[in-house]
Design a protein around this motif. Structure first.
Motif, PDB file in Angstrom:
ATOM      1  N   THR A 126       0.844  -1.197   0.000  1.00  0.00           N
ATOM      2  CA  THR A 126       0.000   0.000   0.000  1.00  0.00           C
ATOM      3  C   THR A 126       0.876   1.242   0.000  1.00  0.00           C
ATOM      4  O   THR A 126       1.753   1.388   0.854  1.00  0.00           O
ATOM      5  N   THR A 128       1.113   5.336   0.315  1.00  0.00           N
ATOM      6  CA  THR A 128       0.446   6.517   0.850  1.00  0.00           C
ATOM      7  C   THR A 128       0.860   7.735   0.036  1.00  0.00           C
ATOM      8  O   THR A 128       2.055   8.065  -0.029  1.00  0.00           O
ATOM      9  N   SER A 144      -6.124   8.344  -1.217  1.00  0.00           N
ATOM     10  CA  SER A 144      -4.887   8.670  -0.500  1.00  0.00           C
ATOM     11  C   SER A 144      -3.984   7.452  -0.342  1.00  0.00           C
ATOM     12  O   SER A 144      -2.792   7.581  -0.073  1.00  0.00           O
ATOM     13  N   HIS A 145      -4.556   6.248  -0.489  1.00  0.00           N
ATOM     14  CA  HIS A 145      -3.791   5.014  -0.398  1.00  0.00           C
ATOM     15  C   HIS A 145      -4.066   4.169  -1.643  1.00  0.00           C
ATOM     16  O   HIS A 145      -5.220   3.935  -1.994  1.00  0.00           O
ATOM     17  N   SER A 162       5.774   4.005   1.384  1.00  0.00           N
ATOM     18  CA  SER A 162       5.141   2.852   2.028  1.00  0.00           C
ATOM     19  C   SER A 162       5.950   2.507   3.264  1.00  0.00           C
ATOM     20  O   SER A 162       7.019   3.076   3.506  1.00  0.00           O
TER      21      SER A 162
END
Length: 250
Positions: A126, A128, A144-145, A162
């Protein structure tokens, strides 16, 4: 005639699987980024095939692929690629680097690239995005992710990170962007790469098991990454209906 033209700087040899199913990694990138009326050319820079200086002006942008070679290495083609990237930078040519491409761009711009002290990052991760994304990316209304496939053990204004890699996305001006992950990869490609890494004893079985498990349950944000990459290379997109597969140039 008269459509946009892009070049893919191929930094790796195709696996037989990817050649057979996707037409090679060039086909994978075209499937993600190419649109009607455009011309896409491939240069196998890993084999010493580069565009000539007088040809650079013919292109609207270039994409640098991933590679099995270390971006901090001293292969001749790596140094020739750095020379080319400095030329593209000097003329403000749109250049998008993916994985190795991200790292070699950082090196060409004077940054440091090295082996990651935390080892391999392989699987789904993931990312960010920075809460203060620069324009025009702030207008894309991206989540946002974002999830993305990672497959690297090296690392390089940060706009995405990340928990594994501190610099996942960077940009220089409005003409250079590097993405550490693989927005072009499908889960199918990742699983095939994991099998190849295991066969060559590049990764431990435990790492492969964890990567496979995540890949099979995580949903990739491929559409959002496609929008981000195309917006960088070509212009702005209306993402009010993002997710239905319709992209409109605005």
């Amino acid at each position: 005639m008269g459509g946009k033209r892009f070049g893919v700087l191929m930094c790796a040899e195709d696996s037989e699987y990817v050649k057979k199913k996707y037409g090679g990694y060039f086909g994978v990138f075209k499937r993600m980024l190419a649109e009607e009326g455009e011309t896409w050319d491939m240069y196998k820079v890993v084999s010493g095939e580069f565009p000539k200086d007088h040809e650079l002006g013919l292109y609207d942008g270039f994409v640098i692929t991933g590679s099995c070679t270390d971006a901090y290495g001293n292969d001749k083609w790596v140094h020739d690629l750095i020379t080319l990237l400095n030329k593209l930078h000097s003329i403000n040519k749109k250049t998008l680097g993916i994985c190795f491409g991200h790292q070699i761009l950082a090196r060409a711009l004077g940054g440091k690239v090295s082996r990651s002290p935390t080892g391999w990052d392989i699987g789904v991760r993931t990312i960010t995005l920075s809460p203060s994304l620069p324009f025009p990316y702030s207008s894309l209304h991206l989540p946002s992710h974002l999830s993305i496939i990672e497959c690297h053990r090296d690392q390089a204004e940060v706009i995405g990170w990340s928990e594994k890699t501190g610099i996942e996305i960077f940009r220089c001006g409005d003409h250079i962007m590097g993405i550490q992950g693989h927005p072009e990869y499908s889960t199918d490609i990742l699983l095939q790469i994991i099998d190849r890494l295991i066969e060559r004893d590049f990764i431990m079985e435990a790492i492969a098991v964890e990567a496979r498990e995540k890949a099979e349950v995580w949903e990739l944000d491929m559409e959002a990454w496609k929008i981000l990459c195309i917006s960088f290379l070509k212009g702005h997109y209306d993402t009010n209906e993002m997710g239905n597969g319709k992209l409109e140039v605005v």
